[in-house]
Design an enzyme around this catalytic site. Structure first.
Site, PDB file in Angstrom:
ATOM      1  N   THR A   1     -24.063 -58.187  61.268  1.00 50.68           N
ATOM      2  CA  THR A   1     -24.589 -58.909  60.109  1.00 50.68           C
ATOM      3  C   THR A   1     -23.690 -60.086  59.723  1.00 50.68           C
ATOM      4  O   THR A   1     -22.475 -60.060  59.995  1.00 50.68           O
ATOM      5  CB  THR A   1     -24.669 -57.925  58.922  1.00 50.68           C
ATOM      6  N   ASP A   2     -24.275 -61.046  59.032  1.00 54.10           N
ATOM      7  CA  ASP A   2     -23.466 -62.159  58.504  1.00 54.10           C
ATOM      8  C   ASP A   2     -22.575 -61.714  57.341  1.00 54.10           C
ATOM      9  O   ASP A   2     -21.641 -62.422  56.959  1.00 54.10           O
ATOM     10  CB  ASP A   2     -24.357 -63.334  58.074  1.00 54.10           C
ATOM     11  N   GLU A   3     -22.860 -60.524  56.780  1.00 55.86           N
ATOM     12  CA  GLU A   3     -22.094 -60.086  55.606  1.00 55.86           C
ATOM     13  C   GLU A   3     -20.625 -59.824  55.928  1.00 55.86           C
ATOM     14  O   GLU A   3     -19.794 -59.767  55.028  1.00 55.86           O
ATOM     15  CB  GLU A   3     -22.728 -58.835  54.982  1.00 55.86           C
TER      16      GLU A   3
ATOM     17  N   TYR B   1     -20.667 -51.491  52.596  1.00 56.28           N
ATOM     18  CA  TYR B   1     -21.536 -51.723  53.769  1.00 56.28           C
ATOM     19  C   TYR B   1     -20.902 -52.753  54.704  1.00 56.28           C
ATOM     20  O   TYR B   1     -20.727 -52.503  55.905  1.00 56.28           O
ATOM     21  CB  TYR B   1     -22.931 -52.190  53.329  1.00 56.28           C
TER      22      TYR B   1
ATOM     23  N   LYS C   1     -19.451 -52.431  58.560  1.00 59.52           N
ATOM     24  CA  LYS C   1     -19.984 -53.197  59.699  1.00 59.52           C
ATOM     25  C   LYS C   1     -18.855 -54.027  60.337  1.00 59.52           C
ATOM     26  O   LYS C   1     -18.769 -54.140  61.564  1.00 59.52           O
ATOM     27  CB  LYS C   1     -21.129 -54.121  59.251  1.00 59.52           C
TER      28      LYS C   1
HETATM   29  P1  NAD Z   1     -32.657 -49.620  58.666  1.00 63.25           P
HETATM   30  O1  NAD Z   1     -31.854 -48.980  57.600  1.00 63.25           O
HETATM   31  O2  NAD Z   1     -34.047 -50.058  58.382  1.00 63.25           O
HETATM   32  O3  NAD Z   1     -32.714 -48.691  59.955  1.00 63.25           O
HETATM   33  C1  NAD Z   1     -31.585 -48.013  60.440  1.00 63.25           C
HETATM   34  C2  NAD Z   1     -32.060 -46.996  61.464  1.00 63.25           C
HETATM   35  O4  NAD Z   1     -30.909 -46.340  62.000  1.00 63.25           O
HETATM   36  C3  NAD Z   1     -32.953 -45.910  60.885  1.00 63.25           C
HETATM   37  O5  NAD Z   1     -34.058 -45.693  61.727  1.00 63.25           O
HETATM   38  C4  NAD Z   1     -32.050 -44.690  60.811  1.00 63.25           C
HETATM   39  O6  NAD Z   1     -32.756 -43.464  60.936  1.00 63.25           O
HETATM   40  C5  NAD Z   1     -31.132 -44.938  61.994  1.00 63.25           C
HETATM   41  N1  NAD Z   1     -29.834 -44.256  61.848  1.00 63.25           N
HETATM   42  C6  NAD Z   1     -29.028 -44.238  60.745  1.00 63.25           C
HETATM   43  N2  NAD Z   1     -27.933 -43.503  60.996  1.00 63.25           N
HETATM   44  C7  NAD Z   1     -28.025 -43.069  62.282  1.00 63.25           C
HETATM   45  C8  NAD Z   1     -27.197 -42.283  63.110  1.00 63.25           C
HETATM   46  N3  NAD Z   1     -26.029 -41.797  62.659  1.00 63.25           N
HETATM   47  N4  NAD Z   1     -27.593 -42.051  64.373  1.00 63.25           N
HETATM   48  C9  NAD Z   1     -28.781 -42.524  64.824  1.00 63.25           C
HETATM   49  N5  NAD Z   1     -29.614 -43.252  64.077  1.00 63.25           N
HETATM   50  C10 NAD Z   1     -29.245 -43.536  62.819  1.00 63.25           C
HETATM   51  O7  NAD Z   1     -31.762 -50.865  59.134  1.00 63.25           O
HETATM   52  P2  NAD Z   1     -32.228 -52.304  59.670  1.00 63.25           P
HETATM   53  O8  NAD Z   1     -32.418 -53.210  58.520  1.00 63.25           O
HETATM   54  O9  NAD Z   1     -33.289 -52.137  60.671  1.00 63.25           O
HETATM   55  O10 NAD Z   1     -30.876 -52.759  60.393  1.00 63.25           O
HETATM   56  C11 NAD Z   1     -30.651 -52.451  61.762  1.00 63.25           C
HETATM   57  C12 NAD Z   1     -29.305 -53.027  62.177  1.00 63.25           C
HETATM   58  O11 NAD Z   1     -29.294 -54.430  61.976  1.00 63.25           O
HETATM   59  C13 NAD Z   1     -28.137 -52.478  61.346  1.00 63.25           C
HETATM   60  O12 NAD Z   1     -27.047 -52.302  62.212  1.00 63.25           O
HETATM   61  C14 NAD Z   1     -27.854 -53.572  60.334  1.00 63.25           C
HETATM   62  O13 NAD Z   1     -26.501 -53.564  59.955  1.00 63.25           O
HETATM   63  C15 NAD Z   1     -28.202 -54.808  61.143  1.00 63.25           C
HETATM   64  N6  NAD Z   1     -28.648 -55.983  60.381  1.00 63.25           N
HETATM   65  C16 NAD Z   1     -29.656 -55.861  59.458  1.00 63.25           C
HETATM   66  C17 NAD Z   1     -30.110 -57.006  58.802  1.00 63.25           C
HETATM   67  C18 NAD Z   1     -31.245 -56.942  57.810  1.00 63.25           C
HETATM   68  O14 NAD Z   1     -31.532 -57.948  57.143  1.00 63.25           O
HETATM   69  N7  NAD Z   1     -31.945 -55.814  57.657  1.00 63.25           N
HETATM   70  C19 NAD Z   1     -29.521 -58.250  59.072  1.00 63.25           C
HETATM   71  C20 NAD Z   1     -28.468 -58.312  60.004  1.00 63.25           C
HETATM   72  C21 NAD Z   1     -28.055 -57.174  60.667  1.00 63.25           C
HETATM   73  O1  DAU Z   2     -27.270 -60.635  55.317  1.00 61.60           O
HETATM   74  C1  DAU Z   2     -27.692 -59.585  56.147  1.00 61.60           C
HETATM   75  C2  DAU Z   2     -27.879 -58.336  55.338  1.00 61.60           C
HETATM   76  O2  DAU Z   2     -29.083 -58.519  54.591  1.00 61.60           O
HETATM   77  C3  DAU Z   2     -27.972 -57.073  56.189  1.00 61.60           C
HETATM   78  O3  DAU Z   2     -26.757 -56.881  56.852  1.00 61.60           O
HETATM   79  C4  DAU Z   2     -28.301 -55.860  55.320  1.00 61.60           C
HETATM   80  O4  DAU Z   2     -28.479 -54.711  56.134  1.00 61.60           O
HETATM   81  C5  DAU Z   2     -29.592 -56.149  54.571  1.00 61.60           C
HETATM   82  O5  DAU Z   2     -29.912 -55.082  53.707  1.00 61.60           O
HETATM   83  C6  DAU Z   2     -29.452 -57.442  53.773  1.00 61.60           C
HETATM   84  O6  DAU Z   2     -28.483 -57.277  52.705  1.00 61.60           O
HETATM   85  P1  DAU Z   2     -28.730 -57.895  51.247  1.00 61.60           P
HETATM   86  O7  DAU Z   2     -27.881 -57.186  50.278  1.00 61.60           O
HETATM   87  O8  DAU Z   2     -28.646 -59.386  51.284  1.00 61.60           O
HETATM   88  O9  DAU Z   2     -30.301 -57.502  51.075  1.00 61.60           O
HETATM   89  P2  DAU Z   2     -31.138 -56.982  49.833  1.00 61.60           P
HETATM   90  O10 DAU Z   2     -32.570 -57.083  50.218  1.00 61.60           O
HETATM   91  O11 DAU Z   2     -30.626 -55.681  49.313  1.00 61.60           O
HETATM   92  O12 DAU Z   2     -30.837 -58.084  48.724  1.00 61.60           O
HETATM   93  C7  DAU Z   2     -31.140 -59.462  48.959  1.00 61.60           C
HETATM   94  C8  DAU Z   2     -30.706 -60.232  47.730  1.00 61.60           C
HETATM   95  O13 DAU Z   2     -31.582 -59.888  46.643  1.00 61.60           O
HETATM   96  C9  DAU Z   2     -29.311 -59.890  47.257  1.00 61.60           C
HETATM   97  O14 DAU Z   2     -28.695 -61.056  46.733  1.00 61.60           O
HETATM   98  C10 DAU Z   2     -29.531 -58.871  46.137  1.00 61.60           C
HETATM   99  C11 DAU Z   2     -30.862 -59.306  45.548  1.00 61.60           C
HETATM  100  N1  DAU Z   2     -31.713 -58.223  44.998  1.00 61.60           N
HETATM  101  C12 DAU Z   2     -31.955 -57.137  45.771  1.00 61.60           C
HETATM  102  C13 DAU Z   2     -32.749 -56.108  45.313  1.00 61.60           C
HETATM  103  C14 DAU Z   2     -33.002 -54.895  46.172  1.00 61.60           C
HETATM  104  C15 DAU Z   2     -32.260 -58.363  43.737  1.00 61.60           C
HETATM  105  O15 DAU Z   2     -32.060 -59.368  43.035  1.00 61.60           O
HETATM  106  N2  DAU Z   2     -33.055 -57.335  43.277  1.00 61.60           N
HETATM  107  C16 DAU Z   2     -33.307 -56.204  44.000  1.00 61.60           C
HETATM  108  O16 DAU Z   2     -34.010 -55.300  43.494  1.00 61.60           O
END
Ligand code: NAD
Ligand code: DAU
Length: 362
Positions: A132-134, A158, A162
């Protein structure tokens, strides 16, 4: 054959569906099925013999050894993680266990498997870690976007977990020679996004007549990428990325949260107008800010564009419209994920009273 972890979650499931549509290569999908894992995300590939689903933990060394020996994958793509920042603030333990310890166990199992492959297979093998970019921390308004050379400054449990996993992956390359690739992507959105995250939460709350909780002043900036574009980037990195390299993935779509929420409301006003004729914007409610909330993320995606020729297919306007339409057409999927456990989380997270924020207007 490839092994995908976390392939029942949001991005992992989109990746599995894309992979099976774009290639003829089978995959093993190892997922623990936590609250975020959902086999309904994979309904459309039920019965496809190329998709082998295994419920299990990336921290289970014996299971990993068995799966690797049995299926002999040429690559592993690691999506499995605890992914929600707010949950990591409430309870970091699972994030340490899966994102750090789990990634470590997976790396060790893969190293043992890779170490005894025949020479040609060893050279061709890849371990792709999805990150992630975080990990880079937070940007000031005038800072340049995150390049791969930027140091890590993770701020939440988180992002710290990561970042730790990214460091382990890097070390397994430098120390043991494991051919790793790491991708650091910006915020994804699209189908199958669990409605604890901003965009799907706003869509489902709006349709349910609930408040749209915006943290703080709503001026935090995120950089949005349609999930299918993230999937195509991962496929491209797997195909052509240089071992040991990291690639930032993003679509040059920086937007303040409040703008995102307003866009979702406008699309819903157009596609599913409220019966009373009012805009969904009237449901926007400013609430207490996330502790330690990162102010701005932005991805400099020039390396992957230049070196691997990857570009996103969607603009934010096309992607967000597709996303809102998908949620309107999948009310059954939404109802299914809103189980008791989901309600427990939402009630815990949003129990606080709304507080007015500077410049806030509905
Ligand atoms: P998600 O939470 O929707 O899905 C995570 C999946 O991993 C689930 O299906 C869960 O059951 C599985 N899981 C959790 N713990 C596990 C374990 N110990 N063993 C096996 N499986 C397990 O997450 P996502 O949003 O799909 O993110 C997927 C990946 O991409 C993560 O590594 C996250 O850090 C990364 N990522 C997410 C975003 C985003 O915006 N969602 C952006 C950048 C990177
Ligand atoms: O940047 C990549 C990341 O993006 C991933 O690594 C994470 O897995 C993914 O969950 C996401 O993280 P964020 O914290 O940016 O996503 P989230 O959707 O939780 O929140 C997006 C923005 O919106 C953040 O600034 C918080 C804000 N927010 C979020 C929720 C859930 C609100 O204002 N209200 C809300 O109810």
């Amino acid at each position: 054959m490839i092994l995908v972890t976390g392939g029942a979650g949001f991005i992992g499931a989109n990746f599995v569906l894309d992979w099976l549509a774009a290639t003829s290569e089978p995959l093993v999908n190892l997922d623990k099925l936590t609250y975020a894992g959902n086999l309904h995300n994979l309904d459309s590939v039920q019965g496809d013999a190329r998709h082998i689903f295994v419920q299990g933990d990336i921290g289970d060394t014996a299971l990993l050894a068995r799966l690797l020996a049995e299926h002999k994958p040429r690559a592993v793509v690691n999506f499995a993680a605890e992914s929600h920042v707010d949950r990591s603030i409430h309870g970091p333990e699972d994030f340490i266990q899966t994102n750090i310890v789990g990634s470590f166990r997976l790396l060790e199992a893969v190293r043992a498997y890779w170490g005894v492959l025949p020479e040609g297979d060893r050279a061709a093998f890849r371990f792709l870690h999805v990150s992630t970019d975080e990990v880079y921390g937070s940007l000031a308004p005038t800072d340049p976007a995150f390049a791969e050379t930027r140091g890590f400054e993770p701020n939440s449990p988180y992002s710290a977990s990561k970042a730790a996993s990214d460091h382990l992956v890097r070390a397994w390359h430098h120390t043991y020679g494991l051919p790793v690739l790491t991708t650091n992507c910006s915020n994804n959105y699209g189908p199958y996004h669990f409605p604890e995250k901003l965009i799907p939460l706003m869509i489902v709350n709006a349709l349910a007549g609930k408040n749209l909780p915006v943290y703080g002043d709503g001026m935090q900036v995120r950089d949005w990428l349609y999930v299918k574009d993230h999937c195509s980037a991962i496929r491209r990195v797997l195909e052509a990325g240089a071992p040991g390299e990291t690639y930032n993935v993003g679509g040059w779509n920086e937007k303040p949260n409040i703008e995102i929420v307003n866009m979702v409301c406008s699309l819903l006003d157009e596609l599913r107008p409220r019966a009373d004729g009012q805009s969904y914007r009237s449901q926007i409610t400013y609430v207490k800010d996330r502790p330690g909330h990162d102010r701005r993320y932005a991805i400099d995606a020039r390396k992957i564009e230049r070196e691997l020729g990857w570009k996103p297919a969607e603009t934010f306007d096309t992607g967000i419209r597709k996303t809102v339409q998908w949620y309107l057409e999948h009310a059954d999927w939404v109802a299914n994920v809103q189980t008791g456990a989901y309600r427990d989380w939402v009630e815990t997270q949003y129990e606080q009273q709304p507080v007015p924020a500077v410049g806030a207007s509905a």
